[in-house]
Design an enzyme around this catalytic site. Sequence first.
Site, short mmCIF file in Angstrom:
data_model
loop_
_atom_site.label_atom_id
_atom_site.label_comp_id
_atom_site.label_asym_id
_atom_site.label_seq_id
_atom_site.Cartn_x
_atom_site.Cartn_y
_atom_site.Cartn_z
N ALA A 63 0.78 -1.21 -0.15
CA ALA A 63 -0.16 -0.01 -0.12
C ALA A 63 0.91 1.39 0.03
O ALA A 63 2.11 1.19 0.61
CB ALA A 63 -0.85 -0.04 1.36
N GLY A 108 0.86 -4.98 1.19
CA GLY A 108 -0.42 -5.03 0.39
C GLY A 108 -0.22 -5.93 -0.83
O GLY A 108 -1.12 -6.52 -1.52
N GLU A 111 -0.34 -9.36 0.01
CA GLU A 111 -1.69 -9.92 0.27
C GLU A 111 -2.63 -10.02 -1.25
O GLU A 111 -3.31 -10.81 -1.14
CB GLU A 111 -2.29 -8.83 1.22
CG GLU A 111 -1.76 -8.82 2.70
CD GLU A 111 -2.09 -7.53 3.25
OE1 GLU A 111 -1.72 -6.48 2.84
OE2 GLU A 111 -2.78 -7.83 4.56
N GLU A 131 4.60 -4.72 7.54
CA GLU A 131 4.06 -3.77 8.32
C GLU A 131 4.24 -3.40 9.63
O GLU A 131 4.30 -2.10 10.18
CB GLU A 131 2.37 -4.21 8.16
CG GLU A 131 1.51 -4.02 6.72
CD GLU A 131 1.56 -5.25 5.96
OE1 GLU A 131 2.37 -6.18 6.34
OE2 GLU A 131 1.02 -5.37 5.12
#
Length: 255
Positions: A63, A108, A111, A131
């Site tokens: 992200a 992300g 993911e 993260e």
Amino acid sequence: MTVVVTAENGVATVTIDRPEALNALDVSTLTELRDRLGELADDASVRAVVLTGAGEKAFVAGADIKYMSGLDPEQAKGWGALGHEAGRLLETMPKPTIAAINGFALGGGCELALACDIRYASARAKLGQPEINLGIVPGWGGTQRLARICGLGAAKDLVFSGRTIDAEEALRIGLVSAIADPVLERAHETARDLAGKSPVALSLAKRLCNLTLGLDHAGGLETEANEFGDLFASEDAKEGLTAFVEKRAPNFVGR
Ligand code: DAK
């Protein structure tokens, strides 16, 4: 446009194209990705979807940290929901999704790959859920899908430490199915193979496999038995079985 979709012979390739940020997902890119995936899910001419990143260096580096640094809790929830929508589309669309991990797949990015049905990695790929090093946790399904795919021990190791692993280790823990270069070619090869199978049977196979995500074991087995029986009403099942008996290639029509 930061998400490019091309299609050939029933195989769609979705390329996240923001190389200046190593394909990190900002709001417009993630929204575009969610929308394109929704269209591909509904497009019957598309039989398989390959997800990759533009350039040599990254699949998706996560992200967009710059964007996330300004979020309040409400906004973070909306941001989480948007990522979940994209992930759920990859996981549940009635056709196979394949991640071609051509470089960094972090946070992300990892993911998104985890939400795909199949993952292949380039030998230079680096994967992880870093993260924790930013003082946050995975928010797009990483804590759940990593444990389901690689086991709880491996998931805790990666999520707690935030360490980045190479393709060899990813293969060893089952995070990817194979290491291949060029990885996109390998993904396309599998996608073309799957696109030639009965879409009726393949979408059912995906739906039944996904039952393990949310059903008890006995219930899953019962549903599989029932759906297996119902599938025999399809033209594709008759054609596939008959073609084998007649020693010829099947011609699946998608009904
Ligand atoms: N976001 C924004 N920009 C990024 C980025 C990212 N994730 N990753 C790289 N970039 C940008 C860099 O800032 C740099 O931009 P400029 O400075 O040139 O403008 C450019 O891409 C090239 O990167 P580097 O110069 O850093 O390249 P290097 O080869 O030196 O390093 C690297 C590559 C991948 C090791 C490094 O860029 C890096 O560590 N990137 C960050 C990786 C990372 O930590 N990713 C995880 C992000 S966190 C949630 C919802 C979602 C999430 C969590 C919670 N909730 C709703 C609760 C998701 C979280 C994440 O994904």
